[in-house]
Write a protein that holds these residues in place. Sequence first.
Motif, mmCIF file in Angstrom:
data_model
loop_
_atom_site.group_PDB
_atom_site.id
_atom_site.type_symbol
_atom_site.label_atom_id
_atom_site.label_comp_id
_atom_site.label_asym_id
_atom_site.label_seq_id
_atom_site.Cartn_x
_atom_site.Cartn_y
_atom_site.Cartn_z
ATOM 1 N N GLU A 102 2.791 49.439 114.465
ATOM 2 C CA GLU A 102 3.353 49.945 115.719
ATOM 3 C C GLU A 102 2.429 49.609 116.889
ATOM 4 N N ALA A 103 1.128 49.710 116.667
ATOM 5 C CA ALA A 103 0.171 49.312 117.711
ATOM 6 C C ALA A 103 0.330 47.833 118.038
ATOM 7 N N ASN A 104 0.536 47.016 117.014
ATOM 8 C CA ASN A 104 0.763 45.590 117.238
ATOM 9 C C ASN A 104 2.026 45.375 118.071
ATOM 10 N N ARG A 105 3.059 46.127 117.765
ATOM 11 C CA ARG A 105 4.341 45.960 118.473
ATOM 12 C C ARG A 105 4.194 46.200 119.973
ATOM 13 N N VAL A 106 3.457 47.244 120.352
ATOM 14 C CA VAL A 106 3.391 47.610 121.776
ATOM 15 C C VAL A 106 2.347 46.805 122.538
ATOM 16 N N LEU A 107 1.421 46.144 121.820
ATOM 17 C CA LEU A 107 0.379 45.357 122.487
ATOM 18 C C LEU A 107 0.913 43.991 122.932
ATOM 19 N N LYS A 108 0.444 43.565 124.092
ATOM 20 C CA LYS A 108 0.738 42.217 124.557
ATOM 21 C C LYS A 108 -0.036 41.204 123.712
ATOM 22 N N GLN A 109 0.460 39.976 123.676
ATOM 23 C CA GLN A 109 -0.261 38.924 122.980
ATOM 24 C C GLN A 109 -1.666 38.784 123.588
ATOM 25 N N GLY A 110 -2.673 38.776 122.737
ATOM 26 C CA GLY A 110 -4.045 38.715 123.225
ATOM 27 C C GLY A 110 -4.612 40.054 123.630
ATOM 28 N N GLY A 111 -3.805 41.114 123.539
ATOM 29 C CA GLY A 111 -4.253 42.453 123.911
ATOM 30 C C GLY A 111 -5.330 42.979 122.977
ATOM 31 N N THR A 112 -5.989 44.046 123.399
ATOM 32 C CA THR A 112 -7.150 44.598 122.690
ATOM 33 C C THR A 112 -6.775 45.838 121.886
ATOM 34 N N LEU A 113 -7.264 45.899 120.668
ATOM 35 C CA LEU A 113 -7.167 47.106 119.842
ATOM 36 C C LEU A 113 -8.575 47.623 119.599
ATOM 37 N N MET A 114 -8.842 48.865 120.003
ATOM 38 C CA MET A 114 -10.133 49.505 119.776
ATOM 39 C C MET A 114 -9.976 50.566 118.695
ATOM 40 N N VAL A 115 -10.825 50.507 117.680
ATOM 41 C CA VAL A 115 -10.795 51.473 116.584
ATOM 42 C C VAL A 115 -12.185 52.074 116.421
ATOM 43 N N ALA A 116 -12.280 53.394 116.526
ATOM 44 C CA ALA A 116 -13.503 54.117 116.176
ATOM 45 C C ALA A 116 -13.146 55.032 115.017
ATOM 46 N N GLU A 117 -13.861 54.915 113.916
ATOM 47 C CA GLU A 117 -13.517 55.714 112.738
ATOM 48 C C GLU A 117 -14.782 56.116 111.988
ATOM 49 N N VAL A 118 -14.672 57.241 111.279
ATOM 50 C CA VAL A 118 -15.796 57.782 110.518
ATOM 51 C C VAL A 118 -16.305 56.729 109.531
ATOM 52 N N ALA A 119 -17.610 56.479 109.570
ATOM 53 C CA ALA A 119 -18.197 55.398 108.776
ATOM 54 C C ALA A 119 -17.939 55.558 107.277
ATOM 55 N N SER A 120 -18.024 56.789 106.791
ATOM 56 C CA SER A 120 -17.888 57.022 105.349
ATOM 57 C C SER A 120 -16.477 56.787 104.831
ATOM 58 N N ARG A 121 -15.505 56.623 105.721
ATOM 59 C CA ARG A 121 -14.133 56.391 105.284
ATOM 60 C C ARG A 121 -13.919 54.965 104.787
ATOM 61 N N PHE A 122 -14.764 54.039 105.195
ATOM 62 C CA PHE A 122 -14.563 52.636 104.843
ATOM 63 C C PHE A 122 -15.100 52.360 103.440
ATOM 64 N N GLU A 123 -14.202 52.000 102.538
ATOM 65 C CA GLU A 123 -14.607 51.639 101.182
ATOM 66 C C GLU A 123 -15.207 50.241 101.159
ATOM 67 N N ASP A 124 -14.589 49.326 101.911
ATOM 68 C CA ASP A 124 -15.019 47.924 101.931
ATOM 69 C C ASP A 124 -14.671 47.383 103.316
#
Length: 222
Positions: A145-167
């Motif tokens: 859904e974020a991809n759908r609303v973003l313009k081509q070349g638009g920016t996606l910023m993600v901040a997430e808890v470090a321990s959530r990332f398995e890989d």
Amino acid sequence: GRAAALRARMEERLLAARFRYINQQLYTSTSQEAAQLFQSDPEAFEIYHRGFAQQVGRWPENPVHRIIRYLRRRPASLVVADFGCGDCKIASSIKNKVHSFDLVPLSPLVTVCDMAKVPLAAESVDIAVFCLALMGTNLQEILEEANRVLKQGGTLMVAEVASRFEDIRAFMNAMAQLGFKSVSKDLSSAFFHLLEFAKTGPPRRHRPAPGLRLRPCLYKRR
């Protein structure tokens, strides 16, 4: 006085227990089910937000402040979509037009909706933000859904808890399948990862991205 203090401690423990329960529900249900939960019990969101703020308040830095500083360096003409905006810290801190989405309106600026179905036209925003907001078992649907609303070349910023990332490498590869190219990643904090992507195109349809999986962020009873 002792009775009042005891009652206050008991109430605080009950609120903490309810926060942990609500938090677990958010990480183990779909975004649609989370929306239904808070529609039936709006008070639950306030309890969750208060408990969440207490947890992040123990960190050396809140990632939303990093994102705000980043956005202030970008042109004020860019349109921002804040997914899981909470109390609209971003919208109240920058000059840009900000669409603030969440499950309950803690602020008049919030548009209440399911994060997988936001009321925006396709390719209508320049920057999409998820600040500690990638919850739900339908994570791929939310990011599509974020991809759908973003313009081509638009920016996606993600901040997430470090321990959530398995890989982290598998996660970045999965994001590429969803049409996002890595621009930068800051893994220096022990508490959160800050990732910047650019939209390269639409997601590769009908392909699940297994590397997208994040661990639920569950809090233990203290």
